[in-house]
Design a protein around this motif. Structure first.
Motif, PDB file in Angstrom:
ATOM      1  N   TYR A 176       0.832  -1.204   0.000  1.00 47.57           N
ATOM      2  CA  TYR A 176       0.000   0.000   0.000  1.00 47.57           C
ATOM      3  C   TYR A 176       0.868   1.256   0.000  1.00 47.57           C
ATOM      4  O   TYR A 176       0.656   2.173  -0.801  1.00 47.57           O
ATOM      5  N   LEU A 177       1.861   1.303   0.871  1.00 53.25           N
ATOM      6  CA  LEU A 177       2.735   2.473   0.946  1.00 53.25           C
ATOM      7  C   LEU A 177       3.614   2.585  -0.291  1.00 53.25           C
ATOM      8  O   LEU A 177       3.876   3.698  -0.772  1.00 53.25           O
ATOM      9  N   ALA A 178       4.055   1.457  -0.815  1.00 51.62           N
ATOM     10  CA  ALA A 178       4.885   1.486  -2.033  1.00 51.62           C
ATOM     11  C   ALA A 178       4.111   2.091  -3.197  1.00 51.62           C
ATOM     12  O   ALA A 178       4.630   2.928  -3.943  1.00 51.62           O
ATOM     13  N   VAL A 179       2.853   1.694  -3.350  1.00 48.81           N
ATOM     14  CA  VAL A 179       2.035   2.230  -4.441  1.00 48.81           C
ATOM     15  C   VAL A 179       1.726   3.709  -4.183  1.00 48.81           C
ATOM     16  O   VAL A 179       1.749   4.525  -5.122  1.00 48.81           O
ATOM     17  N   ALA A 180       1.465   4.068  -2.930  1.00 47.98           N
ATOM     18  CA  ALA A 180       1.195   5.476  -2.601  1.00 47.98           C
ATOM     19  C   ALA A 180       2.381   6.361  -2.972  1.00 47.98           C
ATOM     20  O   ALA A 180       2.213   7.437  -3.563  1.00 47.98           O
ATOM     21  N   VAL A 181       3.584   5.925  -2.631  1.00 48.40           N
ATOM     22  CA  VAL A 181       4.776   6.698  -2.980  1.00 48.40           C
ATOM     23  C   VAL A 181       4.939   6.763  -4.496  1.00 48.40           C
ATOM     24  O   VAL A 181       5.299   7.811  -5.051  1.00 48.40           O
ATOM     25  N   GLY A 182       4.655   5.658  -5.178  1.00 53.69           N
ATOM     26  CA  GLY A 182       4.736   5.664  -6.642  1.00 53.69           C
ATOM     27  C   GLY A 182       3.804   6.684  -7.265  1.00 53.69           C
ATOM     28  O   GLY A 182       4.193   7.431  -8.168  1.00 53.69           O
ATOM     29  N   VAL A 183       2.559   6.735  -6.778  1.00 48.54           N
ATOM     30  CA  VAL A 183       1.587   7.710  -7.297  1.00 48.54           C
ATOM     31  C   VAL A 183       2.062   9.125  -6.994  1.00 48.54           C
ATOM     32  O   VAL A 183       1.979  10.024  -7.842  1.00 48.54           O
ATOM     33  N   SER A 184       2.584   9.351  -5.783  1.00 49.22           N
ATOM     34  CA  SER A 184       3.075  10.675  -5.404  1.00 49.22           C
ATOM     35  C   SER A 184       4.221  11.113  -6.317  1.00 49.22           C
ATOM     36  O   SER A 184       4.246  12.265  -6.789  1.00 49.22           O
ATOM     37  N   MET A 185       5.155  10.225  -6.582  1.00 50.70           N
ATOM     38  CA  MET A 185       6.290  10.575  -7.438  1.00 50.70           C
ATOM     39  C   MET A 185       5.848  10.782  -8.882  1.00 50.70           C
ATOM     40  O   MET A 185       6.407  11.614  -9.601  1.00 50.70           O
ATOM     41  N   PHE A 186       4.808  10.053  -9.296  1.00 54.24           N
ATOM     42  CA  PHE A 186       4.294  10.203 -10.654  1.00 54.24           C
ATOM     43  C   PHE A 186       3.604  11.550 -10.845  1.00 54.24           C
ATOM     44  O   PHE A 186       3.869  12.272 -11.818  1.00 54.24           O
ATOM     45  N   TYR A 202      -4.600  -3.225  -8.181  1.00 54.16           N
ATOM     46  CA  TYR A 202      -5.685  -2.367  -8.655  1.00 54.16           C
ATOM     47  C   TYR A 202      -6.355  -1.658  -7.474  1.00 54.16           C
ATOM     48  O   TYR A 202      -6.678  -0.472  -7.550  1.00 54.16           O
ATOM     49  N   ASP A 203      -6.580  -2.397  -6.387  1.00 54.53           N
ATOM     50  CA  ASP A 203      -7.247  -1.819  -5.217  1.00 54.53           C
ATOM     51  C   ASP A 203      -6.454  -0.649  -4.651  1.00 54.53           C
ATOM     52  O   ASP A 203      -7.020   0.391  -4.280  1.00 54.53           O
ATOM     53  N   ALA A 204      -5.142  -0.807  -4.569  1.00 52.64           N
ATOM     54  CA  ALA A 204      -4.302   0.265  -4.045  1.00 52.64           C
ATOM     55  C   ALA A 204      -4.362   1.496  -4.935  1.00 52.64           C
ATOM     56  O   ALA A 204      -4.529   2.623  -4.459  1.00 52.64           O
ATOM     57  N   LEU A 205      -4.254   1.298  -6.241  1.00 52.44           N
ATOM     58  CA  LEU A 205      -4.313   2.422  -7.175  1.00 52.44           C
ATOM     59  C   LEU A 205      -5.649   3.155  -7.072  1.00 52.44           C
ATOM     60  O   LEU A 205      -5.705   4.384  -7.133  1.00 52.44           O
ATOM     61  N   ASN A 206      -6.729   2.396  -6.930  1.00 47.54           N
ATOM     62  CA  ASN A 206      -8.055   3.009  -6.824  1.00 47.54           C
ATOM     63  C   ASN A 206      -8.197   3.876  -5.583  1.00 47.54           C
ATOM     64  O   ASN A 206      -9.023   4.782  -5.536  1.00 47.54           O
ATOM     65  N   ASP A 207      -7.388   3.603  -4.573  1.00 49.32           N
ATOM     66  CA  ASP A 207      -7.411   4.416  -3.360  1.00 49.32           C
ATOM     67  C   ASP A 207      -6.755   5.778  -3.564  1.00 49.32           C
ATOM     68  O   ASP A 207      -7.026   6.717  -2.813  1.00 49.32           O
ATOM     69  N   PHE A 208      -5.876   5.882  -4.564  1.00 49.16           N
ATOM     70  CA  PHE A 208      -5.049   7.077  -4.705  1.00 49.16           C
ATOM     71  C   PHE A 208      -5.357   7.919  -5.935  1.00 49.16           C
ATOM     72  O   PHE A 208      -4.965   9.085  -5.985  1.00 49.16           O
ATOM     73  N   LEU A 209      -6.038   7.358  -6.916  1.00 48.27           N
ATOM     74  CA  LEU A 209      -6.310   8.083  -8.153  1.00 48.27           C
ATOM     75  C   LEU A 209      -7.789   8.003  -8.501  1.00 48.27           C
ATOM     76  O   LEU A 209      -8.405   6.945  -8.335  1.00 48.27           O
ATOM     77  N   PRO A 210      -8.384   9.098  -9.015  1.00 47.89           N
ATOM     78  CA  PRO A 210      -9.778   9.056  -9.467  1.00 47.89           C
ATOM     79  C   PRO A 210      -9.952   8.021 -10.572  1.00 47.89           C
ATOM     80  O   PRO A 210      -9.038   7.783 -11.373  1.00 47.89           O
TER      81      PRO A 210
END
Length: 334
Positions: free
Chosen positions: A158-168, A208-216
């Motif tokens: 979860y945190l790894a994907v969150a950081v990835g979205v933030s850096m993106f 997919y679930d993690a990404l859906n938490d961070f992006l519309p």
């Protein structure tokens, strides 16, 4: 912050008490939580007694836990003053985190200069709940290759994907690539309905679930259509060079040694790579070595590679999950 803590040696307190005064009663209601649930959590975890008197809170207990409870209450009240909500997860985080002494410094990341760590995504602000999670997040931002190893429920993926979205979204990387080994854990892929993509998707669902938490939803769908976000089985990584990308290999304990070597050597210029796994949940056949264990053995001496470890104390799911993990660990040692 217009918040006062009365001297424990004053007439209004004894050596075992500390009185806090909160000027905004509306914020105090939010601090206490529904039916004073937040206060009850603090009482239980720190073994103190908390008594609410109007716009004041009296904390009773031994010096160290009492002081810790006061710090938690003050920190949560400051959060409310800044316009942010306080939920049960925020209380849990403050109870788990050690007080900041000397905050880590980083020229690259402003967030670490203040001691608190917040990961900004399009849909929510993500904050580590434990010290191990905080150190892990710092590694994800500052190391080109980071490993997160520990039991389920500790926030590795979860945190790894969150950081990835933030850096993106901040332009540090051009794409996000998330991968997992499609290893059968009791079920056979061939028995699942549909084409190959349909068969693979259930294995990728946590990503997919993690990404859906961070992006519309619409933005995520567009980015996946443009291949700026990819979710693919580990086998599909062969032959690629992943440049300017944030790359995550999840469930890495189920990668073979050759697959792990193949994946690690995909790292290209401007990229960051995260490997997550749980050594207690290896689904490979008994005669096949886990690539995660081999990587841990071979790469620990490389300074630019970070290994971050979690235990049952870092589980942030239901408290029963931590108890279950501890029971299995105790049985393994018996």
């Amino acid at each position: 912050m217009a918040l006062g803590a009365l001297d424990p040696t004053s007439e209004q307190s004894t050596v075992h008490e500390m009185l806090l005064e909160f000027p905004d009663n509306r914020l105090l209601i939010d601090l206490c939580g529904e039916f004073d649930r937040n206060l009850a959590d603090i009482e239980q975890k720190l073994e103190v007694q908390i008594v609410r008197r109007g716009n004041q809170i009296l904390v009773i207990g031994d010096e160290q836990p009492r002081g810790r409870a006061v710090t938690v209450l003050q920190t949560l009240y400051e959060r409310l003053e800044s316009g942010r909500a306080v939920e049960s997860g925020d209380v849990d985080r403050e109870l788990r985190m050690e007080p900041v002494q000397d905050a880590p410094r980083s020229d690259q990341l402003e967030m670490f200069k203040g001691g608190k760590v917040e990961i900004k995504t399009r849909k929510k602000l993500v904050e580590p709940r434990t010290d191990a999670q905080k150190a892990y997040v710092q590694s994800l931002f500052t190391k080109e290759l980071a490993f997160g190893i520990g039991p389920a429920g500790t926030g590795k993926t979860y945190l790894a994907v969150a950081v990835g979205v933030s850096m993106f979204i901040t332009g540090h990387v051009d794409k996000i690539i998330l991968s997992r080994p499609a290893v059968e854990a009791g079920e056979k892929l061939g028995y699942l309905p549909g084409d190959m993509q349909d068969k693979i998707d259930p294995y990728m669902q946590p990503l997919y679930d993690a990404l859906n938490d961070f992006l519309p939803d619409k933005q995520l769908a567009k980015l996946m259509e443009e291949k700026r976000i990819e979710i693919a089985p580990l086998a599909f990584m062969r032959g690629r060079t992943l440049s300017n990308a944030y790359v995550v290999l999840d469930e890495a304990q189920n990668a073979t040694t050759m697959q792990m070597k193949m994946f690690l050597t995909r790292l290209g210029e401007g990229s960051r790579m995260v490997i997550t796994g749980d050594r207690t949940q290896i689904d490979l056949p008994g005669h096949v070595a886990s690539g995660l264990q081999d990587a841990e053995r071979l790469l620990t001496a490389i300074p630019k590679v970070s290994f971050n470890y979690f235990t049952s104390r870092d589980v942030v799911r239901h408290p029963l999950v931590a108890a279950i993990i501890e029971a299995y660990e105790a049985d393994d040692k018996a």
